[in-house]
Each structure stands twice: as C-alpha cells, then as structure tokens.
Design a protein around this motif. Structure first.
Motif, PDB file in Angstrom:
ATOM      1  N   ASP A 107     -32.492  88.113   1.264  1.00  0.00           N
ATOM      2  CA  ASP A 107     -33.810  87.570   1.601  1.00  0.00           C
ATOM      3  C   ASP A 107     -34.884  88.647   1.508  1.00  0.00           C
ATOM      4  O   ASP A 107     -36.010  88.379   1.063  1.00  0.00           O
ATOM      5  N   VAL A 108     -34.549  89.849   1.921  1.00  0.00           N
ATOM      6  CA  VAL A 108     -35.521  90.940   1.847  1.00  0.00           C
ATOM      7  C   VAL A 108     -35.851  91.267   0.391  1.00  0.00           C
ATOM      8  O   VAL A 108     -37.018  91.469   0.026  1.00  0.00           O
ATOM      9  N   HIS A 109     -34.837  91.310  -0.464  1.00  0.00           N
ATOM     10  CA  HIS A 109     -35.084  91.608  -1.879  1.00  0.00           C
ATOM     11  C   HIS A 109     -35.911  90.508  -2.534  1.00  0.00           C
ATOM     12  O   HIS A 109     -36.787  90.797  -3.363  1.00  0.00           O
ATOM     13  N   ARG A 110     -35.649  89.249  -2.195  1.00  0.00           N
ATOM     14  CA  ARG A 110     -36.443  88.159  -2.773  1.00  0.00           C
ATOM     15  C   ARG A 110     -37.889  88.229  -2.294  1.00  0.00           C
ATOM     16  O   ARG A 110     -38.819  87.938  -3.049  1.00  0.00           O
ATOM     17  N   LEU A 111     -38.082  88.611  -1.056  1.00  0.00           N
ATOM     18  CA  LEU A 111     -39.436  88.690  -0.506  1.00  0.00           C
ATOM     19  C   LEU A 111     -40.225  89.844  -1.110  1.00  0.00           C
ATOM     20  O   LEU A 111     -41.394  89.685  -1.493  1.00  0.00           O
ATOM     21  N   LEU A 112     -39.593  90.993  -1.221  1.00  0.00           N
ATOM     22  CA  LEU A 112     -40.292  92.195  -1.681  1.00  0.00           C
ATOM     23  C   LEU A 112     -40.265  92.357  -3.191  1.00  0.00           C
ATOM     24  O   LEU A 112     -40.973  93.220  -3.726  1.00  0.00           O
ATOM     25  N   GLY A 113     -39.449  91.580  -3.894  1.00  0.00           N
ATOM     26  CA  GLY A 113     -39.341  91.735  -5.341  1.00  0.00           C
ATOM     27  C   GLY A 113     -38.626  93.001  -5.752  1.00  0.00           C
ATOM     28  O   GLY A 113     -38.924  93.584  -6.802  1.00  0.00           O
ATOM     29  N   THR A 114     -37.657  93.433  -4.954  1.00  0.00           N
ATOM     30  CA  THR A 114     -36.907  94.655  -5.233  1.00  0.00           C
ATOM     31  C   THR A 114     -35.496  94.314  -5.699  1.00  0.00           C
ATOM     32  O   THR A 114     -35.050  93.170  -5.613  1.00  0.00           O
ATOM     33  N   ALA A 115     -34.803  95.331  -6.179  1.00  0.00           N
ATOM     34  CA  ALA A 115     -33.442  95.165  -6.691  1.00  0.00           C
ATOM     35  C   ALA A 115     -32.438  95.647  -5.646  1.00  0.00           C
ATOM     36  O   ALA A 115     -32.700  96.610  -4.924  1.00  0.00           O
ATOM     37  N   PRO A 116     -31.273  95.018  -5.573  1.00  0.00           N
ATOM     38  CA  PRO A 116     -30.244  95.473  -4.633  1.00  0.00           C
ATOM     39  C   PRO A 116     -29.652  96.812  -5.061  1.00  0.00           C
ATOM     40  O   PRO A 116     -29.873  97.286  -6.177  1.00  0.00           O
TER      41      PRO A 116
END
Length: 592
Positions: free
Chosen positions: A238-247
């Motif tokens: 959820d954090v990656h989807r919100l911030l647009g970052t990669a795991p």
C-alpha cells in the motif's frame, strides 16, 4: 454539522518536553535554565523542517508562564497552558515572519513590548521563519532585542539560520535541532497507528519513516495520507502504491542486472516498473539512495542506517558491493545523480534515465584497474594492450600476480572477440632494461656567427603558434657566448618577452634549436633600449625619400591640359620626390 477533521500532526502535537522526539538535549537544557533561573532574553531555534522547533517554543512558553509548573514541566491543564497550546494566549504572540516581515510590523511590535503582560509572568514573542524578515525590519529589532524589558522573551524559529544577520545571532542563545532518526520516527508512527486503531505492518512503517528523511511532520503527513488510502490493515505494498515507489526486490534485481552488464534486462525492468505505476523520479531517487547504501556498505560503515532498502537486505548489499567495487559504485552514483539533475529541466526524462542505466552497465571494474596500476608500479608488465577481461573478486588478499589464460586458448565460456591480458613478472628489474637507441638528427643550419636570421625564420616556421609569432617579431638573434643565443625584442614587446621567458617555453625553443643546429643551445631574452629603437627609426626616416604633394586644378603644362580636355580630368596631384636635401626635386604627377 459534523466536526471538522484535524490532521495527525496537529492532534498529536507534543505538549511536554519529553514528547518532542529526538531533541532530548535541547529539552534538558531549557528545563535546567528554568529550574536554575538562567533564562535568557532571546533564543534561536534552527534546524530542518518538521523537527519540533515551533512545538518546543510553545512548550518553553508554557513552562515559563504556567503557574503550576514543576521543575520546568507545565501542567497543560491550566488556562495559560491551554491558551498557549492552541495559539490564543494574550501574553504569548506567535508571529509569522513570512507574512509580517516589514519594518512597520516590527515597529508595531516595539510599541507593544513595553506594555505589561495581562496575567502571566512573561510576555513572549515567538517569530516563526524569522529569516524572512527584511533587512530594515532586522535593524529596527536590534535595540529592542538587545535591551528588552525584564519580563519580555523572544523565541525565533528558522530553517535557514545563514540568512539571519550576525547582529541578531549574537544577541540570541542558539539551539540547533537535528534530524530525527528513522527508528524514532517508526516508534512514533506505531504509537499513532495504535491510537487510531489501524494495523500497519512494520515494513510499511519503516518505508514511511525512511521517506520522511528525518522530518517528523513529513512522516505524520504521509502516514495520515496512508491511513486514508488503505484499509484497517496496511501493508508495504500500500505504501509503494501510494508513493509511486518500487519494492526492495525490484531495486536489488535492477542493480544485479547492472553489475552483470545485462543492459537489455535493466531497460526491461525499468519499463516494467513504470507500467506498474512506479514514478520515474521516485524510482531514480531510490536508485541513487541504493547506490549510496552500496557505497556505505563497501566502506564497512555498518552502523549507518540504510536509506533505500530495509535492514534485512544488508547481506545482499555486502555481496553486491564486493562484486562491484567501491570505485565502480561511486562512478555509477555520479552518473545517475547527474542524470537526475538533468531530468528536472527536460521533458525526456525517461530517455536520460535509460541512458544512465546503459552507461552504468558498461562500466569497467574500476577497482581492478587500480590493482593493475599498482602492479605496474611494482614491476609487473601487461603483455596485451587490452585490460583484464576476467574480473577478480574485490579486495583480494593475494599479492602475487594472476596469470590468466593465453589469448590463443580461450576458455569455453570466453568470447573469442574478447581480448585477454597476461601479467608476468619480468626476469630483470625495469631499470635494467636498456632504452631503445636514439636516432641521430642531421643539423639543417650551421652554428656560426651570422646564422641568427636563418634560425629566426626556421624557428618561426617550426612553431606555427603564438610562440612562433613572437620569435618572428624579434629584432635580432645573436650568438653572445659558447652555445648561447640571445633574442632581442623591442621595448614595446616586453610582455611578449616575459611570455617567452618561461621555463616551458624556453625548453621548447631550445629543443627546436637543437634539432636545427645539432648541438644543445641555451637561449636568453632582452628588450632593445628605447634609444636604440629611436635611432633606428630616425635612420630609416633619413634614408627614405622626402615627399611633398599638392593638388592642381588647372595645370600649366600643355600636355596635361590636352589630357584634361580629352579625358575630363578635374584635379591633378603633383608629388615632388627629394632623395636628399641637396638634390634637385623630381616631380611625379598622378590623376585624382
């Protein structure tokens, strides 16, 4: 009417010194000052955004004015404490330096300073973003700040203390607020999640804390957005989807492709990340931070926290750092950082990111190059012109040179077109190797008296640059001693003489002259005296024929009159030439 929602940063704002996370040193100092009665008249709180400067100023104001405070700790229940907490106390004025920055605002403040406080012990002025005040406003504040009334205190807060004049800084007690560690931010976010009734994974909390970059307010704003975005159970995805970052696994896979020089794989991984919603700028920032983590790991700074990935990736980072090498890591970091700065000014950011990835994947093993240079200095000879194709493990403890397969017998996995290099120990020291025989150069100009003009022309032809032009402007070249040649330049060319009279220029000229005459020659320069130059000019003027000219409209000569009528000549110029003063004049006529 439904009550208005209050953001987390305001609802959970610190109310006591102990609640200000990461600023224990400042809190303890202020409490001791209150307890010992050593409160100064002006304070300056400086530091990054969201680290607790304004919150600490409010708590300090409450501790000074709270009637029930014990050892510098306010009660937070009295009328004064509640008024200061919400910014509505009549004796504590909070001023925004960005919107009240003029001299008129400071004059109003000076007029109200002498008014006694209404109900509290101290009258306190908190000026936030004080560096935004104008120069005139600072000057108007100087006298009041230096000698305020006894019961008036000033607390200045700023993120850019370098913009505050030194005259203001010298009148304040300065406290520098440091950034908050990722662990402390994670602990605080976990407390907020429990207070709000959300289940948040530890990895998600750590991601938000790392993204905040040391700012507690930024972390609370991101966390508030995350609580609104997700459900009651929030994960790192959820954090990656919100911030647009990669795991983390996407970052490690990308770096593995770069280390193994798989350019196509790296570009496909970038394309897949962007198709899944990863923002290009965020992904580039993550890669820069990942290279930073690799650099820190390669330097064996294990106690420094990681910025791009979690602590569980330290072993993988250590392996990648050993495979890549410190020099290659730093070079890759520079390439990507340069591409990142250029991406902010153009519309083709993806192209720049792809170019940077390809350049990074083409990097040589720079640590291995350093080893080769060290081995060459130690006397090891590289028998092939290419560099070593097989890369040795980083930080090898073996001091003996490595012998690689011969180019004539490549290994099964070795490409035939890839050059190889063999390092061998020479049988004799490098100093014992005799230099190649020098070729004898036949002189073109005989070194003798009167050869200066020939040398001057030959040198000027050899040196087709500014040095050759300066030699060409020399008045004379003369032999003044055994194997010594002197260049003479006019006095008005003294700057050129100083330019020629440099060690590197002298060495170059002496080398050219030695090639021309066949023997080593030393040179020197001098400027011709003004008397000699004036004498040469006077002699040249005397030897030249004297000229006098006049314009004639109606010549007396019948021949010239016929020419005038026939060709329509209007004016005739008659010039008299005198070779010597005693000679008869000789006329020369020309048509105008």
């Amino acid at each position: 009417m439904e009550p208005q929602y209050t953001v987390l940063a305001r609802r959970f704002r610190p109310q006591t010194f102990t609640e200000v996370v990461g600023q224990e040193r400042v809190a303890q100092t202020l409490r001791n000052a209150i307890h010992d009665g050593r409160v100064a008249h002006a304070y300056l709180f400086t530091g990054a955004r969201g680290v607790g400067k304004t919150s600490m100023a409010r708590i300090f104001a409450k501790a000074l004015n709270c009637p029930d405070a014990v050892d510098g700790v306010p009660c937070n229940v009295c009328e004064q404490c509640r008024g200061i907490s919400v910014g509505q106390d009549v004796d504590v004025s909070e001023i925004d330096g960005a919107s009240n920055r003029g001299i008129d605002d400071i004059r109003s403040l000076r007029a109200n300073v002498n008014i006694k406080s209404m109900r509290s012990k101290f009258k306190i002025y908190i000026i936030d973003e004080v560096h935004m005040l104008t120069k005139e406003a600072f000057n108007a504040l100087l006298k009041t700040l230096e000698e305020p009334p006894p019961m008036v205190k000033f607390i200045f807060c700023t993120t850019e203390s370098n913009k505050v004049p030194d005259t203001i800084l010298s009148r304040c007690q300065r406290f520098d607020f440091g950034t908050i560690s990722t662990d402390n931010i994670t602990i605080r976010l976990r407390q907020l999640a429990e207070a709000e009734g959300f289940q948040v994974d530890e990895a998600a909390l750590e991601l938000v804390a790392r993204r905040a970059a040391g700012s507690m307010r930024d972390s609370q704003s991101l966390f508030d957005q995350l609580l609104a975005f997700g459900s009651k159970q929030i994960s790192s995805a959820d954090v990656h989807r919100l911030l647009g970052t990669a795991p983390d696994d996407r970052l490690t896979g990308m770096v593995d492709a770069l280390i193994e020089r798989r350019q196509g794989d790296a570009l496909m991984r970038l394309d897949a990340a962007m198709r899944e919603g990863v923002q290009l700028e965020a992904f580039t920032d993550q890669l820069v931070a990942y290279f930073r983590d690799l650099m820190v790991t390669a330097c064996e700074a294990t106690s420094i926290p990681l910025l791009a990935v979690g602590s569980d990736c330290r072993d993988l980072l250590r392996q990648q750092a050993q495979r890549w090498g410190l020099q290659t890591i730093t070079t890759a970091m520079q390439i990507l950082a340069e591409a990142k700065s250029r991406m902010q000014r153009v519309s083709y950011g993806r192209v720049l990111a792809e170019l940077a990835l390809v350049r990074i994947s083409c990097l040589e093993d720079l640590d291995r190059l350093d080893d080769l240079i060290s081995q060459l200095k130690a006397g090891v000879v590289v028998s092939a012109p290419a560099l070593v194709a097989q890369r040795a493990p980083a930080h090898s403890n073996s001091s003996a040179p490595t012998e690689l397969p011969s180019p004539s017998a490549p290994s099964a996995g070795q490409k035939k077109s890839e050059p190889l290099a063999v390092l061998t120990r020479p049988s004799a020291p490098l100093e014992a190797i005799s230099p190649p025989p020098t070729l004898s150069i036949q002189p073109t100009i005989e070194w003798k008296e009167g050869c200066g003009n020939d040398l001057q022309l030959a040198i000027a032809d050899r040196l087709n640059d500014m040095t050759g032009a300066s030699v060409r402007r020399s008045t004379a070249l003369a032999i003044i001693g055994p194997n010594v040649l002197e260049f003479s330049l006019p006095m008005n060319y003294d700057v050129e003489r100083k330019t020629l009279d440099r060690p590197e220029t002298i060495a170059r000229l002496e080398s050219v002259i030695q090639e021309l005459v066949g023997i080593p020659i030393r040179i020197r320069f001098r400027t011709v005296e003004a008397v000699e130059s004036a004498a040469k000019v006077k002699a040249a003027a005397t030897s030249a024929p004297m000229q006098r000219s006049q314009i004639i409209e109606d010549p007396e000569d019948p021949y010239l009159q016929d020419v005038t009528r026939t060709f329509g000549v209007k004016n005739w110029k008659v010039r008299e030439l005198l070779a010597e003063p005693s000679d008869n004049p000789r006329a020369e006529t020309s048509v105008e």
